[in-house]
Write a protein that holds these residues in place. Structure first.
Motif, PDB file in Angstrom:
ATOM      1  N   SER A  27       0.836  -1.214   0.000  1.00 22.52           N
ATOM      2  CA  SER A  27       0.000   0.000   0.000  1.00 22.52           C
ATOM      3  C   SER A  27       0.864   1.254   0.000  1.00 22.52           C
ATOM      4  O   SER A  27       0.585   2.213  -0.727  1.00 22.52           O
ATOM      5  CB  SER A  27      -0.922   0.004   1.227  1.00 22.52           C
ATOM      6  N   LYS A  28       1.909   1.253   0.802  1.00 22.59           N
ATOM      7  CA  LYS A  28       2.787   2.420   0.902  1.00 22.59           C
ATOM      8  C   LYS A  28       3.510   2.678  -0.405  1.00 22.59           C
ATOM      9  O   LYS A  28       3.617   3.836  -0.865  1.00 22.59           O
ATOM     10  CB  LYS A  28       3.796   2.210   2.034  1.00 22.59           C
ATOM     11  N   VAL A  29       4.012   1.622  -1.037  1.00 21.29           N
ATOM     12  CA  VAL A  29       4.767   1.769  -2.289  1.00 21.29           C
ATOM     13  C   VAL A  29       3.862   2.202  -3.432  1.00 21.29           C
ATOM     14  O   VAL A  29       4.204   3.081  -4.225  1.00 21.29           O
ATOM     15  CB  VAL A  29       5.480   0.445  -2.638  1.00 21.29           C
ATOM     16  N   ARG A  30       2.686   1.598  -3.533  1.00 22.60           N
ATOM     17  CA  ARG A  30       1.798   1.860  -4.667  1.00 22.60           C
ATOM     18  C   ARG A  30       0.990   3.143  -4.510  1.00 22.60           C
ATOM     19  O   ARG A  30       0.711   3.829  -5.495  1.00 22.60           O
ATOM     20  CB  ARG A  30       0.848   0.671  -4.860  1.00 22.60           C
ATOM     21  N   PHE A  31       0.609   3.471  -3.275  1.00 21.39           N
ATOM     22  CA  PHE A  31      -0.317   4.594  -3.083  1.00 21.39           C
ATOM     23  C   PHE A  31       0.213   5.655  -2.116  1.00 21.39           C
ATOM     24  O   PHE A  31      -0.485   6.626  -1.824  1.00 21.39           O
ATOM     25  CB  PHE A  31      -1.670   4.077  -2.578  1.00 21.39           C
ATOM     26  N   ASN A  32       1.420   5.439  -1.612  1.00 24.43           N
ATOM     27  CA  ASN A  32       2.063   6.377  -0.695  1.00 24.43           C
ATOM     28  C   ASN A  32       1.315   6.518   0.630  1.00 24.43           C
ATOM     29  O   ASN A  32       1.577   7.436   1.402  1.00 24.43           O
ATOM     30  CB  ASN A  32       2.232   7.761  -1.341  1.00 24.43           C
ATOM     31  N   GLU A  33       0.363   5.648   0.867  1.00 21.11           N
ATOM     32  CA  GLU A  33      -0.384   5.615   2.124  1.00 21.11           C
ATOM     33  C   GLU A  33      -0.587   4.156   2.511  1.00 21.11           C
ATOM     34  O   GLU A  33      -0.829   3.305   1.652  1.00 21.11           O
ATOM     35  CB  GLU A  33      -1.752   6.292   1.994  1.00 21.11           C
ATOM     36  N   VAL A  34      -0.479   3.875   3.798  1.00 18.95           N
ATOM     37  CA  VAL A  34      -0.706   2.502   4.252  1.00 18.95           C
ATOM     38  C   VAL A  34      -2.197   2.212   4.385  1.00 18.95           C
ATOM     39  O   VAL A  34      -2.673   1.159   3.969  1.00 18.95           O
ATOM     40  CB  VAL A  34       0.001   2.252   5.607  1.00 18.95           C
ATOM     41  N   PHE A  35      -2.928   3.175   4.937  1.00 15.55           N
ATOM     42  CA  PHE A  35      -4.345   2.938   5.230  1.00 15.55           C
ATOM     43  C   PHE A  35      -5.266   3.914   4.506  1.00 15.55           C
ATOM     44  O   PHE A  35      -4.934   5.086   4.344  1.00 15.55           O
ATOM     45  CB  PHE A  35      -4.617   3.064   6.731  1.00 15.55           C
ATOM     46  N   LYS A  57     -20.948   7.569  18.325  1.00  8.59           N
ATOM     47  CA  LYS A  57     -19.846   8.518  18.172  1.00  8.59           C
ATOM     48  C   LYS A  57     -19.088   8.250  16.877  1.00  8.59           C
ATOM     49  O   LYS A  57     -18.965   7.109  16.441  1.00  8.59           O
ATOM     50  CB  LYS A  57     -18.892   8.410  19.368  1.00  8.59           C
ATOM     51  N   LEU A  58     -18.574   9.321  16.277  1.00  7.05           N
ATOM     52  CA  LEU A  58     -17.812   9.170  15.055  1.00  7.05           C
ATOM     53  C   LEU A  58     -16.493   8.458  15.349  1.00  7.05           C
ATOM     54  O   LEU A  58     -15.831   8.747  16.350  1.00  7.05           O
ATOM     55  CB  LEU A  58     -17.521  10.533  14.413  1.00  7.05           C
ATOM     56  N   THR A  59     -16.143   7.513  14.497  1.00  7.96           N
ATOM     57  CA  THR A  59     -14.912   6.759  14.687  1.00  7.96           C
ATOM     58  C   THR A  59     -14.271   6.465  13.336  1.00  7.96           C
ATOM     59  O   THR A  59     -14.977   6.210  12.343  1.00  7.96           O
ATOM     60  CB  THR A  59     -15.180   5.445  15.448  1.00  7.96           C
ATOM     61  N   VAL A  60     -12.957   6.522  13.279  1.00  5.46           N
ATOM     62  CA  VAL A  60     -12.211   6.261  12.050  1.00  5.46           C
ATOM     63  C   VAL A  60     -11.883   4.773  11.974  1.00  5.46           C
ATOM     64  O   VAL A  60     -11.284   4.218  12.896  1.00  5.46           O
ATOM     65  CB  VAL A  60     -10.914   7.089  11.996  1.00  5.46           C
ATOM     66  N   ILE A  61     -12.258   4.135  10.885  1.00  2.77           N
ATOM     67  CA  ILE A  61     -11.967   2.722  10.661  1.00  2.77           C
ATOM     68  C   ILE A  61     -11.022   2.620   9.468  1.00  2.77           C
ATOM     69  O   ILE A  61     -11.250   3.222   8.422  1.00  2.77           O
ATOM     70  CB  ILE A  61     -13.250   1.911  10.391  1.00  2.77           C
ATOM     71  N   ARG A  62      -9.968   1.829   9.623  1.00  2.00           N
ATOM     72  CA  ARG A  62      -8.937   1.729   8.604  1.00  2.00           C
ATOM     73  C   ARG A  62      -9.039   0.444   7.791  1.00  2.00           C
ATOM     74  O   ARG A  62      -9.412  -0.605   8.314  1.00  2.00           O
ATOM     75  CB  ARG A  62      -7.552   1.780   9.256  1.00  2.00           C
ATOM     76  N   THR A  63      -8.708   0.555   6.501  1.00  4.15           N
ATOM     77  CA  THR A  63      -8.491  -0.597   5.633  1.00  4.15           C
ATOM     78  C   THR A  63      -7.176  -0.366   4.902  1.00  4.15           C
ATOM     79  O   THR A  63      -6.713   0.772   4.796  1.00  4.15           O
ATOM     80  CB  THR A  63      -9.624  -0.779   4.600  1.00  4.15           C
ATOM     81  N   PHE A  64      -6.559  -1.430   4.399  1.00  4.34           N
ATOM     82  CA  PHE A  64      -5.313  -1.262   3.668  1.00  4.34           C
ATOM     83  C   PHE A  64      -5.581  -0.560   2.341  1.00  4.34           C
ATOM     84  O   PHE A  64      -6.467  -0.957   1.582  1.00  4.34           O
ATOM     85  CB  PHE A  64      -4.636  -2.611   3.428  1.00  4.34           C
ATOM     86  N   CYS A  65      -4.820   0.488   2.084  1.00  7.91           N
ATOM     87  CA  CYS A  65      -5.018   1.322   0.904  1.00  7.91           C
ATOM     88  C   CYS A  65      -4.834   0.521  -0.386  1.00  7.91           C
ATOM     89  O   CYS A  65      -3.835  -0.186  -0.559  1.00  7.91           O
ATOM     90  CB  CYS A  65      -4.025   2.488   0.939  1.00  7.91           C
ATOM     91  N   GLY A  66      -5.822   0.624  -1.290  1.00  7.61           N
ATOM     92  CA  GLY A  66      -5.715  -0.017  -2.595  1.00  7.61           C
ATOM     93  C   GLY A  66      -6.182  -1.447  -2.646  1.00  7.61           C
ATOM     94  O   GLY A  66      -6.194  -2.053  -3.721  1.00  7.61           O
ATOM     95  N   PHE A  67      -6.570  -2.022  -1.515  1.00  7.77           N
ATOM     96  CA  PHE A  67      -7.046  -3.405  -1.481  1.00  7.77           C
ATOM     97  C   PHE A  67      -8.536  -3.419  -1.171  1.00  7.77           C
ATOM     98  O   PHE A  67      -8.980  -2.841  -0.189  1.00  7.77           O
ATOM     99  CB  PHE A  67      -6.293  -4.217  -0.420  1.00  7.77           C
ATOM    100  N   ASN A  68      -9.283  -4.106  -2.011  1.00  8.51           N
ATOM    101  CA  ASN A  68     -10.724  -4.227  -1.782  1.00  8.51           C
ATOM    102  C   ASN A  68     -11.039  -5.545  -1.088  1.00  8.51           C
ATOM    103  O   ASN A  68     -10.231  -6.487  -1.108  1.00  8.51           O
ATOM    104  CB  ASN A  68     -11.479  -4.153  -3.110  1.00  8.51           C
ATOM    105  N   GLY A  69     -12.205  -5.627  -0.532  1.00  5.57           N
ATOM    106  CA  GLY A  69     -12.672  -6.883   0.036  1.00  5.57           C
ATOM    107  C   GLY A  69     -11.902  -7.323   1.258  1.00  5.57           C
ATOM    108  O   GLY A  69     -11.451  -6.515   2.073  1.00  5.57           O
ATOM    109  N   LYS A  70     -11.703  -8.649   1.379  1.00  3.36           N
ATOM    110  CA  LYS A  70     -11.179  -9.242   2.604  1.00  3.36           C
ATOM    111  C   LYS A  70      -9.740  -8.830   2.893  1.00  3.36           C
ATOM    112  O   LYS A  70      -9.364  -8.671   4.060  1.00  3.36           O
ATOM    113  CB  LYS A  70     -11.287 -10.765   2.519  1.00  3.36           C
ATOM    114  N   LEU A  71      -8.909  -8.685   1.868  1.00  5.89           N
ATOM    115  CA  LEU A  71      -7.516  -8.298   2.111  1.00  5.89           C
ATOM    116  C   LEU A  71      -7.433  -6.916   2.751  1.00  5.89           C
ATOM    117  O   LEU A  71      -6.708  -6.715   3.717  1.00  5.89           O
ATOM    118  CB  LEU A  71      -6.718  -8.332   0.803  1.00  5.89           C
ATOM    119  N   GLY A  72      -8.169  -5.974   2.192  1.00  9.97           N
ATOM    120  CA  GLY A  72      -8.153  -4.624   2.749  1.00  9.97           C
ATOM    121  C   GLY A  72      -8.673  -4.585   4.165  1.00  9.97           C
ATOM    122  O   GLY A  72      -8.153  -3.843   5.006  1.00  9.97           O
TER     123      GLY A  72
END
Length: 242
Positions: free
Chosen positions: A62-70, A81-96
């Motif tokens: 994610s970091k190499v391809r999109f310059n962001e991990v999440f 309450k508002l909460t930030v949820i992270r997924t791996f940048c550039g990966f859809n579905g179960k991997l992300g």
């Protein structure tokens, strides 16, 4: 005689069985108050260690391809309450979504819980339906046990509220196992009914319970809430530097 029996392999087996049964009973009785949170953290930590090579590989990619991990997205979390949820940048579905493991460690999510809810959907929910936010969002949805392909949003909200009141160790285990069965059968999240196919706003609009103007207003309210949340987070981060 009894002491001699306990010294035999069968005796050891009886002792171990009794300890296991007693431990399960204690966990079940205190599950909602204490052990659910503990197990979330323990399993999150174990999963992080076991899957660390894959998690590191995803983070680097994610970091190499999109310059962001999440990728970060704001949802309505526990208690609305508002909460930030992270997924791996550039990966859809179960991997992300493997990044959800980190949300277990942070306490934002639970192994089993309610579905994540968009902020715009929360803006058109009734006060009664908001009670579903007392439960944490889960990596696995509890509806795998009680949902069905005709599930509607009102039914989901009622089941969410009931889950918060009656959640238990065995119920959560069944939810994980049922989810695995659905995936093996290739049925995905069919047990979520309309709640998987459309947003709450879209469902209400389709039933003409709200207008397009209401949807647009809900989206504006959501955007404003996210902006205010972001500004608040920036202020807190700047305050910490002093």
């Amino acid at each position: 005689m009894f002491e001699e029996f306990l010294a035999t392999p069968w005796g050891y087996a009886v002792i171990c069985t009794a300890i296991c049964v007693l431990s399960i009973v204690i966990i079940q009785l205190n599950y909602r108050l204490f052990f659910k949170t503990v197990l979330d953290f323990v399993f999150g930590l174990a999963a992080t260690i076991i899957l660390s090579p894959l998690l590191i590989a995803l983070a680097i990619t994610s970091k190499v391809r999109f310059n962001e991990v999440f990728d970060k997205k704001v949802y309505l979390g526990t208690n609305g309450k508002l909460t930030v949820i992270r997924t791996f940048c550039g990966f859809n579905g179960k991997l992300g979504k493997l990044a959800y493991i980190f949300e277990l460690l942070s306490g934002k999510m639970s192994i089993v819980g309610v579905r994540l809810m968009e902020i715009s959907d929360g803006a058109v929910m009734s006060d009664e339906a908001m009670s579903r936010f007392k439960a944490k969002p889960g990596i696995f949805c509890h509806l795998a046990v009680s949902g069905n392909d005709s599930l509607t949003y009102p039914e989901m909200f009622a089941l969410d509220a009931r889950y918060y009141k009656k959640r238990g160790l065995f119920y959560d285990i069944f939810a994980v196992l049922n989810t695995a069965v659905y995936l093996i059968r290739g049925e995905g999240s069919s047990y979520l009914g309309e709640t998987a196919a459309k947003s709450f706003c879209a469902a209400l609009l389709e039933k003409r319970e709200i207008s397009q103007a209401d949807v647009e207003q809900a989206q504006r309210n959501a955007s404003q809430a996210i902006e205010e949340y972001a500004e608040q987070k920036k202020f807190i981060e700047q305050y910490k530097k002093f």
